[in-house]
Design a protein around this motif. Structure first.
Motif, PDB file in Angstrom:
ATOM      1  N   GLN A 100     -85.409  12.690 -69.480  1.00  0.00           N
ATOM      2  CA  GLN A 100     -85.391  11.233 -69.374  1.00  0.00           C
ATOM      3  C   GLN A 100     -86.692  10.627 -69.896  1.00  0.00           C
ATOM      4  OE1 GLN A 100     -85.127   9.726 -65.392  1.00  0.00           O
ATOM      5  NE2 GLN A 100     -84.650   7.648 -66.043  1.00  0.00           N
ATOM      6  N   ILE A 156     -82.158   4.827 -70.396  1.00  0.00           N
ATOM      7  CA  ILE A 156     -80.796   5.260 -70.136  1.00  0.00           C
ATOM      8  C   ILE A 156     -80.730   5.730 -68.693  1.00  0.00           C
ATOM      9  CG2 ILE A 156     -81.287   7.566 -71.038  1.00  0.00           C
ATOM     10  CD1 ILE A 156     -78.399   7.762 -71.943  1.00  0.00           C
ATOM     11  N   SER A 157     -79.669   5.413 -68.001  1.00  0.00           N
ATOM     12  CA  SER A 157     -79.546   5.813 -66.596  1.00  0.00           C
ATOM     13  C   SER A 157     -79.560   7.332 -66.485  1.00  0.00           C
ATOM     14  CB  SER A 157     -78.263   5.252 -65.990  1.00  0.00           C
ATOM     15  OG  SER A 157     -77.129   5.679 -66.727  1.00  0.00           O
ATOM     16  N   TRP A 194     -77.913   9.477 -64.719  1.00  0.00           N
ATOM     17  CA  TRP A 194     -76.659  10.231 -64.701  1.00  0.00           C
ATOM     18  C   TRP A 194     -76.117  10.409 -66.123  1.00  0.00           C
ATOM     19  CZ3 TRP A 194     -72.014   8.504 -66.572  1.00  0.00           C
ATOM     20  CH2 TRP A 194     -71.865   7.127 -66.776  1.00  0.00           C
ATOM     21  N   LYS A 195     -76.351   9.420 -66.983  1.00  0.00           N
ATOM     22  CA  LYS A 195     -75.930   9.565 -68.376  1.00  0.00           C
ATOM     23  C   LYS A 195     -76.786  10.616 -69.079  1.00  0.00           C
ATOM     24  CE  LYS A 195     -74.299   4.788 -68.881  1.00  0.00           C
ATOM     25  NZ  LYS A 195     -74.513   3.497 -69.583  1.00  0.00           N
ATOM     26  N   ARG A 196     -78.079  10.604 -68.764  1.00  0.00           N
ATOM     27  CA  ARG A 196     -78.978  11.591 -69.356  1.00  0.00           C
ATOM     28  C   ARG A 196     -78.557  12.999 -68.927  1.00  0.00           C
ATOM     29  NH1 ARG A 196     -82.550  13.240 -73.306  1.00  0.00           N
ATOM     30  NH2 ARG A 196     -82.922  15.340 -72.615  1.00  0.00           N
ATOM     31  N   LEU A 228     -75.587  13.976 -68.054  1.00  0.00           N
ATOM     32  CA  LEU A 228     -74.316  14.297 -68.703  1.00  0.00           C
ATOM     33  C   LEU A 228     -74.533  14.778 -70.134  1.00  0.00           C
ATOM     34  CD1 LEU A 228     -71.288  14.229 -68.097  1.00  0.00           C
ATOM     35  CD2 LEU A 228     -71.219  11.942 -69.106  1.00  0.00           C
ATOM     36  N   ILE A 229     -75.489  14.148 -70.830  1.00  0.00           N
ATOM     37  CA  ILE A 229     -75.765  14.530 -72.220  1.00  0.00           C
ATOM     38  C   ILE A 229     -76.390  15.921 -72.290  1.00  0.00           C
ATOM     39  CG2 ILE A 229     -77.118  13.983 -74.277  1.00  0.00           C
ATOM     40  CD1 ILE A 229     -76.893  11.016 -73.478  1.00  0.00           C
TER      41      ILE A 229
END
Length: 508
Positions: free
Chosen positions: A320, A331-332, A334-336, A338-339
Protein backbone atom coordinates in the motif's frame (compact mmCIF):
# COMPACT_ATOMS: atom_id res chain seq x y z
CA UNK A 1 9.25 -4.37 10.47
CA UNK A 2 10.78 -7.31 12.34
CA UNK A 3 8.16 -9.69 10.90
CA UNK A 4 9.83 -9.41 7.50
CA UNK A 5 12.82 -11.19 9.06
CA UNK A 6 10.57 -14.06 10.17
CA UNK A 7 8.50 -14.97 7.14
CA UNK A 8 8.25 -18.63 5.95
CA UNK A 9 10.99 -18.02 3.37
CA UNK A 10 13.38 -17.01 6.15
CA UNK A 11 12.39 -20.00 8.28
CA UNK A 12 13.03 -22.40 5.42
CA UNK A 13 16.36 -20.74 4.67
CA UNK A 14 17.32 -21.17 8.35
CA UNK A 15 16.28 -24.82 8.22
CA UNK A 16 18.35 -25.49 5.10
CA UNK A 17 21.30 -23.61 6.56
CA UNK A 18 21.35 -25.85 9.62
CA UNK A 19 20.76 -29.05 7.64
CA UNK A 20 23.52 -28.32 5.11
CA UNK A 21 26.21 -26.71 7.30
CA UNK A 22 25.31 -27.44 10.91
CA UNK A 23 26.12 -24.51 13.19
CA UNK A 24 28.79 -23.04 10.92
CA UNK A 25 26.61 -20.40 9.23
CA UNK A 26 24.94 -18.86 12.29
CA UNK A 27 27.43 -15.99 12.10
CA UNK A 28 26.10 -15.22 8.61
CA UNK A 29 22.62 -14.98 10.10
CA UNK A 30 23.92 -12.66 12.82
CA UNK A 31 25.77 -10.56 10.24
CA UNK A 32 22.60 -10.31 8.18
CA UNK A 33 20.65 -8.99 11.16
CA UNK A 34 23.35 -6.47 12.08
CA UNK A 35 23.53 -5.22 8.49
CA UNK A 36 19.75 -5.20 8.38
CA UNK A 37 19.61 -3.07 11.54
CA UNK A 38 22.02 -0.51 10.08
CA UNK A 39 20.00 -0.28 6.88
CA UNK A 40 16.68 -0.14 8.74
CA UNK A 41 18.15 2.70 10.80
CA UNK A 42 18.60 4.71 7.61
CA UNK A 43 15.01 4.01 6.57
CA UNK A 44 13.67 5.19 9.92
CA UNK A 45 15.81 8.34 9.81
CA UNK A 46 14.51 9.12 6.34
CA UNK A 47 10.91 8.91 7.51
CA UNK A 48 11.57 10.99 10.61
CA UNK A 49 13.68 13.74 9.04
CA UNK A 50 12.05 14.12 5.62
CA UNK A 51 8.52 13.43 6.81
CA UNK A 52 8.14 11.25 3.71
CA UNK A 53 8.75 7.56 3.21
CA UNK A 54 11.10 6.03 0.65
CA UNK A 55 8.57 5.69 -2.18
CA UNK A 56 7.31 9.26 -1.70
CA UNK A 57 10.82 10.68 -1.90
CA UNK A 58 11.53 8.53 -4.97
CA UNK A 59 8.51 10.06 -6.69
CA UNK A 60 10.15 13.51 -6.51
CA UNK A 61 13.74 12.36 -6.96
CA UNK A 62 13.62 10.22 -10.12
CA UNK A 63 12.29 10.83 -13.62
CA UNK A 64 8.98 9.28 -14.69
CA UNK A 65 10.10 6.11 -16.48
CA UNK A 66 12.85 5.10 -14.03
CA UNK A 67 10.36 5.72 -11.25
CA UNK A 68 7.86 3.36 -12.87
CA UNK A 69 10.52 0.69 -13.38
CA UNK A 70 11.57 1.03 -9.74
CA UNK A 71 7.95 0.64 -8.62
CA UNK A 72 7.51 -2.51 -10.74
CA UNK A 73 10.70 -4.02 -9.32
CA UNK A 74 9.54 -3.40 -5.75
CA UNK A 75 6.14 -4.89 -6.58
CA UNK A 76 7.90 -8.03 -7.85
CA UNK A 77 9.70 -8.28 -4.50
CA UNK A 78 6.41 -7.92 -2.60
CA UNK A 79 4.65 -10.51 -4.75
CA UNK A 80 7.57 -12.93 -4.35
CA UNK A 81 7.47 -12.50 -0.59
CA UNK A 82 3.69 -12.90 -0.63
CA UNK A 83 4.03 -16.19 -2.52
CA UNK A 84 6.34 -17.49 0.22
CA UNK A 85 3.76 -16.54 2.82
CA UNK A 86 1.00 -18.31 0.86
CA UNK A 87 3.16 -21.44 0.52
CA UNK A 88 4.08 -21.42 4.22
CA UNK A 89 0.47 -21.01 5.36
CA UNK A 90 -0.77 -23.74 3.00
CA UNK A 91 1.87 -26.21 4.23
CA UNK A 92 1.12 -25.35 7.88
CA UNK A 93 -2.59 -26.10 7.35
CA UNK A 94 -1.64 -29.26 5.47
CA UNK A 95 0.39 -30.49 8.45
CA UNK A 96 -2.07 -29.40 11.14
CA UNK A 97 -4.95 -31.18 9.41
CA UNK A 98 -2.94 -34.34 8.70
CA UNK A 99 -3.39 -33.72 4.97
CA UNK A 100 -7.17 -33.25 5.30
CA UNK A 101 -6.77 -29.71 3.90
CA UNK A 102 -5.04 -30.14 0.52
CA UNK A 103 -2.48 -27.62 -0.56
CA UNK A 104 -4.73 -25.94 -3.13
CA UNK A 105 -7.41 -25.46 -0.46
CA UNK A 106 -4.84 -24.01 1.94
CA UNK A 107 -3.79 -21.55 -0.75
CA UNK A 108 -7.40 -20.42 -1.21
CA UNK A 109 -7.90 -20.09 2.54
CA UNK A 110 -5.12 -17.50 2.64
CA UNK A 111 -7.39 -15.16 0.67
CA UNK A 112 -10.01 -15.23 3.41
CA UNK A 113 -7.70 -15.04 6.42
CA UNK A 114 -6.05 -11.85 5.15
CA UNK A 115 -9.39 -10.05 5.04
CA UNK A 116 -10.26 -11.49 8.46
CA UNK A 117 -7.18 -9.94 10.06
CA UNK A 118 -7.68 -6.71 8.18
CA UNK A 119 -10.65 -5.73 10.35
CA UNK A 120 -8.24 -5.41 13.33
CA UNK A 121 -6.83 -2.33 11.62
CA UNK A 122 -10.10 -0.53 12.32
CA UNK A 123 -9.39 -0.67 16.06
CA UNK A 124 -6.24 1.41 15.80
CA UNK A 125 -2.63 0.93 14.76
CA UNK A 126 -1.38 0.26 18.31
CA UNK A 127 -3.80 -2.64 18.78
CA UNK A 128 -2.70 -3.98 15.43
CA UNK A 129 0.93 -3.80 16.59
CA UNK A 130 -0.07 -5.71 19.72
CA UNK A 131 -1.49 -8.43 17.50
CA UNK A 132 1.83 -8.60 15.65
CA UNK A 133 3.61 -8.97 18.97
CA UNK A 134 1.24 -11.80 19.86
CA UNK A 135 2.17 -13.67 16.66
CA UNK A 136 5.89 -13.10 17.29
CA UNK A 137 5.40 -14.52 20.79
CA UNK A 138 3.78 -17.63 19.29
CA UNK A 139 6.81 -18.07 17.01
CA UNK A 140 9.20 -17.58 19.92
CA UNK A 141 7.36 -20.17 22.04
CA UNK A 142 6.93 -22.77 19.30
CA UNK A 143 10.40 -22.58 17.80
CA UNK A 144 11.85 -22.12 21.27
CA UNK A 145 10.14 -25.35 22.33
CA UNK A 146 11.78 -27.20 19.44
CA UNK A 147 15.13 -25.70 20.49
CA UNK A 148 14.72 -26.88 24.09
CA UNK A 149 13.73 -30.46 23.24
CA UNK A 150 16.46 -30.67 20.60
CA UNK A 151 19.03 -29.46 23.16
CA UNK A 152 21.94 -28.47 20.87
CA UNK A 153 25.29 -27.95 22.56
CA UNK A 154 25.58 -24.34 23.75
CA UNK A 155 29.29 -24.28 22.87
CA UNK A 156 28.58 -25.26 19.26
CA UNK A 157 25.87 -22.60 18.93
CA UNK A 158 28.16 -19.93 20.41
CA UNK A 159 31.08 -20.95 18.19
CA UNK A 160 28.90 -20.85 15.09
CA UNK A 161 27.58 -17.42 16.09
CA UNK A 162 30.82 -15.58 16.77
CA UNK A 163 33.50 -17.31 14.65
CA UNK A 164 33.10 -15.99 11.09
CA UNK A 165 34.48 -18.97 9.26
CA UNK A 166 33.14 -22.01 7.42
CA UNK A 167 35.92 -24.57 7.37
CA UNK A 168 35.75 -27.11 4.54
CA UNK A 169 32.52 -25.60 3.20
CA UNK A 170 31.65 -26.66 -0.34
CA UNK A 171 29.92 -24.58 -3.00
CA UNK A 172 26.42 -25.64 -1.89
CA UNK A 173 27.13 -24.41 1.63
CA UNK A 174 28.54 -21.12 0.34
CA UNK A 175 25.42 -20.63 -1.78
CA UNK A 176 23.36 -21.40 1.30
CA UNK A 177 25.18 -18.64 3.17
CA UNK A 178 24.34 -16.23 0.35
CA UNK A 179 20.72 -17.38 0.47
CA UNK A 180 20.56 -16.61 4.19
CA UNK A 181 21.46 -12.96 3.51
CA UNK A 182 18.94 -12.79 0.68
CA UNK A 183 16.20 -14.28 2.85
CA UNK A 184 16.87 -12.07 5.88
CA UNK A 185 17.19 -8.62 4.25
CA UNK A 186 13.91 -8.04 2.42
CA UNK A 187 13.81 -5.24 -0.22
CA UNK A 188 10.24 -4.11 0.44
CA UNK A 189 11.01 -3.75 4.16
CA UNK A 190 13.09 -0.63 3.42
CA UNK A 191 10.01 1.02 1.96
CA UNK A 192 7.80 -0.23 4.78
CA UNK A 193 9.93 0.95 7.72
CA UNK A 194 10.23 4.57 6.57
CA UNK A 195 6.43 4.69 6.27
CA UNK A 196 5.73 3.03 9.63
CA UNK A 197 7.64 5.66 11.61
CA UNK A 198 5.16 8.23 10.32
CA UNK A 199 2.53 6.61 12.55
CA UNK A 200 4.39 8.11 15.53
CA UNK A 201 3.63 11.70 16.45
CA UNK A 202 6.88 13.65 16.10
CA UNK A 203 7.24 17.40 16.41
CA UNK A 204 9.37 17.94 13.31
CA UNK A 205 9.42 21.68 13.91
CA UNK A 206 12.03 21.15 16.63
CA UNK A 207 15.43 19.70 15.82
CA UNK A 208 15.92 18.16 19.28
CA UNK A 209 12.68 16.20 18.89
CA UNK A 210 13.91 14.78 15.59
CA UNK A 211 17.20 13.74 17.22
CA UNK A 212 15.29 12.11 20.07
CA UNK A 213 13.00 10.25 17.67
CA UNK A 214 15.96 8.91 15.68
CA UNK A 215 17.54 7.59 18.89
CA UNK A 216 14.44 5.78 20.10
CA UNK A 217 13.64 4.32 16.69
CA UNK A 218 17.14 2.84 16.63
CA UNK A 219 16.60 1.29 20.07
CA UNK A 220 13.18 -0.01 19.06
CA UNK A 221 14.55 -1.53 15.85
CA UNK A 222 17.45 -3.11 17.75
CA UNK A 223 15.11 -4.82 20.21
CA UNK A 224 12.81 -6.02 17.42
CA UNK A 225 15.63 -7.47 15.34
CA UNK A 226 17.24 -9.06 18.42
CA UNK A 227 13.98 -10.96 18.96
CA UNK A 228 13.84 -12.05 15.31
CA UNK A 229 17.50 -13.13 15.41
CA UNK A 230 16.96 -15.45 18.36
CA UNK A 231 13.90 -17.00 16.74
CA UNK A 232 15.92 -17.62 13.56
CA UNK A 233 18.76 -18.93 15.71
CA UNK A 234 16.40 -21.49 17.28
CA UNK A 235 15.51 -22.88 13.85
CA UNK A 236 19.10 -23.07 12.57
CA UNK A 237 20.27 -24.77 15.77
CA UNK A 238 17.47 -27.35 15.85
CA UNK A 239 18.13 -28.60 12.33
CA UNK A 240 21.89 -28.13 12.57
CA UNK A 241 21.78 -30.44 15.56
CA UNK A 242 19.35 -32.97 14.07
CA UNK A 243 19.62 -33.08 10.27
CA UNK A 244 23.23 -32.14 9.57
CA UNK A 245 25.13 -35.05 7.95
CA UNK A 246 21.94 -37.12 7.89
CA UNK A 247 20.62 -38.87 4.80
CA UNK A 248 17.02 -39.54 3.84
CA UNK A 249 17.41 -43.19 4.81
CA UNK A 250 18.71 -42.21 8.28
CA UNK A 251 15.62 -40.14 9.04
CA UNK A 252 13.33 -42.69 7.42
CA UNK A 253 14.70 -45.29 9.82
CA UNK A 254 13.90 -43.02 12.77
CA UNK A 255 10.36 -42.47 11.47
CA UNK A 256 9.70 -46.19 11.00
CA UNK A 257 11.26 -47.43 14.22
CA UNK A 258 10.37 -44.74 16.74
CA UNK A 259 7.32 -44.82 19.02
CA UNK A 260 6.32 -41.30 18.06
CA UNK A 261 2.60 -41.74 17.29
CA UNK A 262 3.14 -40.32 13.81
CA UNK A 263 0.47 -41.17 11.20
CA UNK A 264 1.63 -43.80 8.74
CA UNK A 265 1.51 -41.44 5.73
CA UNK A 266 4.14 -39.25 7.42
CA UNK A 267 6.50 -42.15 8.17
CA UNK A 268 7.19 -42.66 4.46
CA UNK A 269 7.83 -39.00 3.65
CA UNK A 270 11.60 -39.63 3.41
CA UNK A 271 12.77 -42.11 0.78
CA UNK A 272 15.40 -44.78 1.29
CA UNK A 273 18.19 -42.97 -0.58
CA UNK A 274 21.58 -42.02 0.80
CA UNK A 275 21.23 -38.44 -0.47
CA UNK A 276 21.37 -35.59 2.02
CA UNK A 277 18.13 -35.35 3.97
CA UNK A 278 15.43 -33.32 2.21
CA UNK A 279 15.22 -30.01 4.04
CA UNK A 280 12.17 -27.82 3.65
CA UNK A 281 9.29 -26.65 5.83
CA UNK A 282 7.24 -29.78 5.20
CA UNK A 283 9.97 -32.39 5.71
CA UNK A 284 11.41 -30.40 8.60
CA UNK A 285 8.13 -30.74 10.49
CA UNK A 286 8.00 -34.48 9.82
CA UNK A 287 11.58 -34.88 11.02
CA UNK A 288 10.67 -33.17 14.30
CA UNK A 289 7.58 -35.34 14.70
CA UNK A 290 9.51 -38.55 14.05
CA UNK A 291 12.34 -37.57 16.40
CA UNK A 292 10.50 -35.93 19.32
CA UNK A 293 6.92 -37.10 18.97
CA UNK A 294 3.93 -35.99 16.92
CA UNK A 295 3.33 -33.00 19.22
CA UNK A 296 6.57 -31.46 17.91
CA UNK A 297 5.15 -31.67 14.37
CA UNK A 298 1.99 -29.76 15.29
CA UNK A 299 3.88 -27.16 17.32
CA UNK A 300 6.19 -26.58 14.36
CA UNK A 301 3.17 -26.14 12.07
CA UNK A 302 1.62 -23.60 14.46
CA UNK A 303 4.84 -21.58 14.36
CA UNK A 304 4.87 -21.66 10.54
CA UNK A 305 1.21 -20.61 10.48
CA UNK A 306 1.95 -17.63 12.75
CA UNK A 307 4.89 -16.72 10.51
CA UNK A 308 2.75 -16.80 7.37
CA UNK A 309 -0.13 -14.84 8.87
CA UNK A 310 1.98 -12.05 10.32
CA UNK A 311 4.14 -11.58 7.23
CA UNK A 312 1.00 -11.46 5.09
CA UNK A 313 0.00 -8.18 6.70
CA UNK A 314 3.56 -6.87 6.43
CA UNK A 315 3.42 -7.36 2.66
CA UNK A 316 0.00 -5.73 2.53
CA UNK A 317 1.17 -2.58 4.30
CA UNK A 318 4.38 -2.40 2.26
CA UNK A 319 2.41 -2.73 -0.98
CA UNK A 320 0.00 0.00 0.00
CA UNK A 321 2.76 2.47 0.92
CA UNK A 322 4.74 1.67 -2.23
CA UNK A 323 1.76 2.18 -4.52
CA UNK A 324 0.70 5.40 -2.80
CA UNK A 325 4.25 6.77 -2.90
CA UNK A 326 5.34 5.90 -6.43
CA UNK A 327 2.01 6.54 -8.15
CA UNK A 328 0.65 9.23 -5.82
CA UNK A 329 -2.71 7.48 -5.71
CA UNK A 330 -4.64 6.16 -2.75
CA UNK A 331 -6.40 2.83 -2.89
CA UNK A 332 -8.36 1.15 -0.11
CA UNK A 333 -6.47 -1.60 1.66
CA UNK A 334 -8.92 -4.36 0.76
CA UNK A 335 -8.48 -3.57 -2.94
CA UNK A 336 -4.72 -3.57 -2.50
CA UNK A 337 -4.91 -6.98 -0.80
CA UNK A 338 -7.08 -8.34 -3.59
CA UNK A 339 -4.56 -7.22 -6.22
CA UNK A 340 -1.34 -8.46 -4.59
CA UNK A 341 -2.83 -11.63 -3.14
CA UNK A 342 -4.35 -12.57 -6.51
CA UNK A 343 -0.98 -12.05 -8.22
CA UNK A 344 0.68 -14.23 -5.58
CA UNK A 345 -1.98 -16.93 -5.45
CA UNK A 346 -2.49 -17.53 -9.17
CA UNK A 347 1.00 -18.97 -9.89
CA UNK A 348 1.06 -20.74 -6.52
CA UNK A 349 -2.26 -22.50 -7.00
CA UNK A 350 -1.25 -23.54 -10.52
CA UNK A 351 1.82 -25.22 -9.05
CA UNK A 352 -0.24 -26.93 -6.34
CA UNK A 353 -2.79 -28.25 -8.85
CA UNK A 354 -0.46 -29.41 -11.61
CA UNK A 355 2.59 -30.44 -9.55
CA UNK A 356 3.18 -33.88 -8.10
CA UNK A 357 2.71 -33.00 -4.45
CA UNK A 358 4.16 -30.94 -1.65
CA UNK A 359 7.77 -31.57 -2.69
CA UNK A 360 7.40 -29.31 -5.73
CA UNK A 361 5.65 -26.41 -4.04
CA UNK A 362 8.35 -26.16 -1.36
CA UNK A 363 10.98 -25.98 -4.10
CA UNK A 364 9.53 -22.63 -5.16
CA UNK A 365 11.13 -20.98 -2.12
CA UNK A 366 14.61 -21.24 -3.63
CA UNK A 367 13.46 -19.36 -6.73
CA UNK A 368 11.63 -16.76 -4.61
CA UNK A 369 14.70 -16.14 -2.44
CA UNK A 370 16.63 -15.61 -5.67
CA UNK A 371 14.04 -13.01 -6.72
CA UNK A 372 14.45 -11.21 -3.38
CA UNK A 373 18.20 -11.01 -3.89
CA UNK A 374 17.67 -9.77 -7.44
CA UNK A 375 15.53 -6.85 -6.21
CA UNK A 376 17.87 -5.83 -3.38
CA UNK A 377 19.72 -2.98 -5.20
CA UNK A 378 16.39 -1.32 -5.96
CA UNK A 379 15.83 -0.83 -2.26
CA UNK A 380 19.36 -0.25 -0.94
CA UNK A 381 20.55 2.27 -3.56
CA UNK A 382 17.54 4.63 -3.24
CA UNK A 383 17.76 4.59 0.57
CA UNK A 384 21.48 5.44 0.43
CA UNK A 385 20.78 8.17 -2.14
CA UNK A 386 18.11 9.88 -0.07
CA UNK A 387 19.87 9.64 3.30
CA UNK A 388 23.10 10.99 1.78
CA UNK A 389 21.36 13.91 0.08
CA UNK A 390 21.50 17.25 1.88
CA UNK A 391 18.41 18.30 -0.07
CA UNK A 392 16.46 15.59 1.74
CA UNK A 393 18.21 15.14 5.08
CA UNK A 394 19.89 18.53 5.59
CA UNK A 395 22.26 18.23 8.56
CA UNK A 396 21.06 14.66 9.22
CA UNK A 397 22.69 13.36 6.02
CA UNK A 398 25.00 10.42 6.65
CA UNK A 399 28.67 11.13 7.32
CA UNK A 400 31.63 10.44 5.03
CA UNK A 401 32.57 7.22 6.81
CA UNK A 402 28.98 6.03 6.74
CA UNK A 403 28.92 6.64 3.00
CA UNK A 404 32.05 4.51 2.54
CA UNK A 405 30.67 1.70 4.70
CA UNK A 406 27.24 1.58 3.09
CA UNK A 407 28.65 1.82 -0.42
CA UNK A 408 30.95 -1.10 0.36
CA UNK A 409 28.03 -3.11 1.78
CA UNK A 410 25.88 -2.32 -1.27
CA UNK A 411 28.71 -3.28 -3.63
CA UNK A 412 29.18 -6.61 -1.82
CA UNK A 413 25.45 -7.36 -1.96
CA UNK A 414 25.22 -6.52 -5.66
CA UNK A 415 28.29 -8.65 -6.41
CA UNK A 416 26.74 -11.52 -4.47
CA UNK A 417 23.59 -11.07 -6.57
CA UNK A 418 25.49 -11.55 -9.82
CA UNK A 419 27.34 -14.58 -8.43
CA UNK A 420 24.18 -16.17 -7.04
CA UNK A 421 22.21 -15.60 -10.24
CA UNK A 422 25.04 -17.09 -12.31
CA UNK A 423 25.12 -20.22 -10.14
CA UNK A 424 21.32 -20.52 -10.14
CA UNK A 425 21.10 -20.30 -13.94
CA UNK A 426 24.03 -22.70 -14.35
CA UNK A 427 22.35 -25.24 -12.08
CA UNK A 428 18.75 -24.97 -13.27
CA UNK A 429 18.69 -23.51 -16.79
CA UNK A 430 22.03 -24.43 -18.30
CA UNK A 431 21.09 -24.19 -21.99
CA UNK A 432 21.58 -21.81 -24.90
CA UNK A 433 18.12 -20.31 -24.50
CA UNK A 434 18.53 -20.05 -20.74
CA UNK A 435 21.82 -18.19 -21.03
CA UNK A 436 20.43 -15.90 -23.77
CA UNK A 437 17.50 -14.87 -21.57
CA UNK A 438 19.84 -14.53 -18.61
CA UNK A 439 22.16 -12.28 -20.64
CA UNK A 440 19.34 -9.92 -21.63
CA UNK A 441 18.09 -9.73 -18.03
CA UNK A 442 21.57 -8.95 -16.73
CA UNK A 443 22.06 -6.28 -19.42
CA UNK A 444 18.91 -4.33 -18.51
CA UNK A 445 19.48 -5.03 -14.82
CA UNK A 446 23.00 -3.59 -14.97
CA UNK A 447 21.89 -0.49 -16.91
CA UNK A 448 19.25 0.33 -14.33
CA UNK A 449 21.60 -0.28 -11.40
CA UNK A 450 24.11 2.11 -13.02
CA UNK A 451 21.34 4.68 -13.50
CA UNK A 452 20.38 4.55 -9.82
CA UNK A 453 24.03 4.54 -8.77
CA UNK A 454 24.61 7.81 -10.64
CA UNK A 455 22.09 9.60 -8.46
CA UNK A 456 23.59 7.95 -5.39
CA UNK A 457 27.09 9.22 -6.22
CA UNK A 458 25.76 12.73 -6.90
CA UNK A 459 23.90 12.76 -3.58
CA UNK A 460 27.08 11.66 -1.81
CA UNK A 461 28.98 14.57 -3.39
CA UNK A 462 31.34 12.55 -5.58
CA UNK A 463 30.53 14.79 -8.56
CA UNK A 464 27.97 17.43 -9.54
CA UNK A 465 24.65 16.76 -11.25
CA UNK A 466 24.50 18.21 -14.77
CA UNK A 467 21.64 20.69 -15.18
CA UNK A 468 21.92 21.35 -18.91
CA UNK A 469 22.49 19.50 -22.16
CA UNK A 470 21.53 15.99 -23.29
CA UNK A 471 22.96 14.41 -20.15
CA UNK A 472 20.46 16.26 -17.96
CA UNK A 473 17.58 14.86 -20.03
CA UNK A 474 18.72 11.34 -19.16
CA UNK A 475 19.49 12.27 -15.56
CA UNK A 476 17.16 15.17 -14.68
CA UNK A 477 17.95 16.81 -11.34
CA UNK A 478 15.57 16.03 -8.44
CA UNK A 479 12.80 18.40 -7.48
CA UNK A 480 14.60 20.16 -4.65
CA UNK A 481 11.55 22.12 -3.52
CA UNK A 482 9.81 18.89 -2.53
CA UNK A 483 12.14 18.40 0.43
CA UNK A 484 11.92 20.51 3.54
CA UNK A 485 13.43 20.73 6.99
CA UNK A 486 10.70 22.29 9.17
CA UNK A 487 13.04 23.05 12.08
CA UNK A 488 15.22 25.19 9.77
CA UNK A 489 12.21 26.98 8.32
CA UNK A 490 10.92 27.62 11.83
CA UNK A 491 14.26 29.15 12.87
CA UNK A 492 14.29 31.27 9.70
CA UNK A 493 10.84 32.66 10.41
CA UNK A 494 11.82 33.54 13.98
CA UNK A 495 14.95 35.28 12.68
CA UNK A 496 12.93 37.22 10.11
CA UNK A 497 14.73 35.69 7.14
CA UNK A 498 12.99 34.28 4.08
CA UNK A 499 12.06 30.65 3.59
CA UNK A 500 13.92 30.50 0.29
CA UNK A 501 17.17 31.67 1.90
CA UNK A 502 16.82 29.04 4.60
CA UNK A 503 16.52 26.32 1.97
CA UNK A 504 19.21 27.76 -0.30
CA UNK A 505 21.71 27.66 2.58
CA UNK A 506 21.65 23.88 2.49
CA UNK A 507 22.18 23.36 -1.23
CA UNK A 508 25.49 22.05 -2.59
Amino acid sequence: MSIAYLDPGNIESDLQSGASAGFRLIWVLLLGHVLGLLLQRLCARLGVVAGQHTAEVAYHYYAKWPRWILWIMVEFAIIGSDMQEVIGTAIALYLLSNKAIPLWAGVLITICDTFTFLFLDKYGFRKFEFFFCFLITIMALTFGYEFVISAPAASDVAKGSFFPWCKDCDMDQILQAVSVIGAVIMPHNFYLHAALVKSRKIDRSKKEKVVEANKYFLIESGIALACSFFINLFVVSVFGNGMYNKSNSDIREVCLSGNNEMPDFYRNAFDNSTDDATSDIYHGGIFLGCTFGVAALYIWAIGILASGQSSTMTGTYAGQFVMEGFLQIRISRWKRILITRSLAILPTILVTIFSQGVDHITGLNDLLNCIQLFQMPFAIIPVLTFTASKFVMKEFAISRWEKVFYLFAAAVIITINYFFLFEYIDENYNSGIGWAIFGLIILFYSIFVIYLSHYCFVAMGFYQQSTSGKFSKIFPPPNESAFDAPWLLNDAIEDGSSTNKAIDAWKF
